[in-house]
Write a protein that holds these residues in place. Structure first.
Motif, PDB file in Angstrom:
ATOM      1  N   ALA A 191       0.835  -1.206   0.000  1.00 19.82           N
ATOM      2  CA  ALA A 191       0.000   0.000   0.000  1.00 19.82           C
ATOM      3  C   ALA A 191       0.867   1.253   0.000  1.00 19.82           C
ATOM      4  O   ALA A 191       0.628   2.203   0.733  1.00 19.82           O
TER       5      ALA A 191
ATOM      6  N   LEU B 131      -1.347   1.756  -4.277  1.00 18.90           N
ATOM      7  CA  LEU B 131      -2.534   2.611  -4.185  1.00 18.90           C
ATOM      8  C   LEU B 131      -2.982   3.087  -5.568  1.00 18.90           C
ATOM      9  O   LEU B 131      -4.182   3.117  -5.863  1.00 18.90           O
TER      10      LEU B 131
ATOM     11  N   GLU C 207      -1.174  -4.861   3.235  1.00 16.21           N
ATOM     12  CA  GLU C 207      -0.014  -4.050   3.628  1.00 16.21           C
ATOM     13  C   GLU C 207       0.580  -4.633   4.902  1.00 16.21           C
ATOM     14  O   GLU C 207      -0.122  -4.815   5.891  1.00 16.21           O
TER      15      GLU C 207
ATOM     16  N   VAL D 251      -0.793   2.970   5.337  1.00  9.04           N
ATOM     17  CA  VAL D 251      -0.302   3.145   3.966  1.00  9.04           C
ATOM     18  C   VAL D 251       1.045   3.857   4.009  1.00  9.04           C
ATOM     19  O   VAL D 251       1.353   4.593   4.948  1.00  9.04           O
TER      20      VAL D 251
ATOM     21  N   LEU E  95      -0.638  10.420   0.797  1.00 10.56           N
ATOM     22  CA  LEU E  95      -1.015   9.027   0.552  1.00 10.56           C
ATOM     23  C   LEU E  95      -2.237   8.630   1.383  1.00 10.56           C
ATOM     24  O   LEU E  95      -3.129   7.924   0.891  1.00 10.56           O
TER      25      LEU E  95
ATOM     26  N   THR F 187      -5.902   7.621  -0.213  1.00 12.00           N
ATOM     27  CA  THR F 187      -6.595   6.378   0.160  1.00 12.00           C
ATOM     28  C   THR F 187      -8.046   6.663   0.528  1.00 12.00           C
ATOM     29  O   THR F 187      -8.958   5.948   0.103  1.00 12.00           O
TER      30      THR F 187
ATOM     31  N   LEU G 177     -10.343   3.453  -0.797  1.00 15.68           N
ATOM     32  CA  LEU G 177      -9.645   2.173  -0.804  1.00 15.68           C
ATOM     33  C   LEU G 177      -9.625   1.608   0.611  1.00 15.68           C
ATOM     34  O   LEU G 177      -9.436   2.345   1.575  1.00 15.68           O
TER      35      LEU G 177
ATOM     36  N   VAL H  74      -7.555  -0.846   2.951  1.00 15.74           N
ATOM     37  CA  VAL H  74      -6.268  -1.525   3.056  1.00 15.74           C
ATOM     38  C   VAL H  74      -6.279  -2.404   4.302  1.00 15.74           C
ATOM     39  O   VAL H  74      -6.645  -1.959   5.383  1.00 15.74           O
TER      40      VAL H  74
END
Length: 151
Positions: A10, A15, A32, A37, A81, A85, A90, A92
């Motif tokens: 990640a 990503l 991850e 992330v 980042l 996300t 997203l 993770v």
């Protein structure tokens, strides 16, 4: 149901790949090994900056803010980042370390510390710093101090 894609990593590449799949209505599973992330960025030198200019370093669909400056600092990039996300929605799965990938009849099986994940496709986006490599420098064998690859 077997997910279509499992992404390992990640960081920026994982990503970006996940966001591209989401735009195509494919919801990838993202694994991850770290606790958030951009794990490799979190363990780098505090004063680190990107070596590419801001507008060449953003991920698709979300520019890095101008306030981050021309040469984006480590902490600003980590914040970016995290925002990316959230922006791309997203999910993770943190703390999941991929240990092995094997082909199976309907795709791939990823063996992790959290069990097995199966998917039709696997994307390995662990970055070039993931596997430590120490070059074979002349005289290295006789060097008396420890040599280690480190973040």
């Amino acid at each position: 149901m077997t997910p279509t894609v499992t992404i390992i990593g990640a960081g920026p590449a994982g990503l970006a790949a996940a966001a591209a799949l989401r735009r195509r209505r494919i919801d990838p599973v993202i694994l991850e090994q770290g606790d958030a992330v951009g794990t490799s960025w979190r363990h780098r030198h505090q004063d680190l900056r990107l070596n590419t200019i801001r507008w060449l370093s953003d991920l698709p669909g979300l520019p890095i803010p101008r306030r981050a400056g021309r040469w984006v600092a480590r902490d600003d990039y980590i914040d970016y980042l995290e925002r990316f996300t959230r922006h791309t929605r997203l999910h993770v799965r943190c703390g999941v370390q991929a240990r092995r990938i094997d082909p199976v009849a309907d795709g791939w099986q990823i063996t992790t510390n959290d069990g097995h994940y199966r998917s039709r496709h696997a994307v390995v986006a662990t970055g070039h710093d993931r596997v430590p490599t120490v070059p074979e420098w002349p005289g290295r064998a006789g060097f008396q101090r420890p040599i280690q690859h480190g973040p």
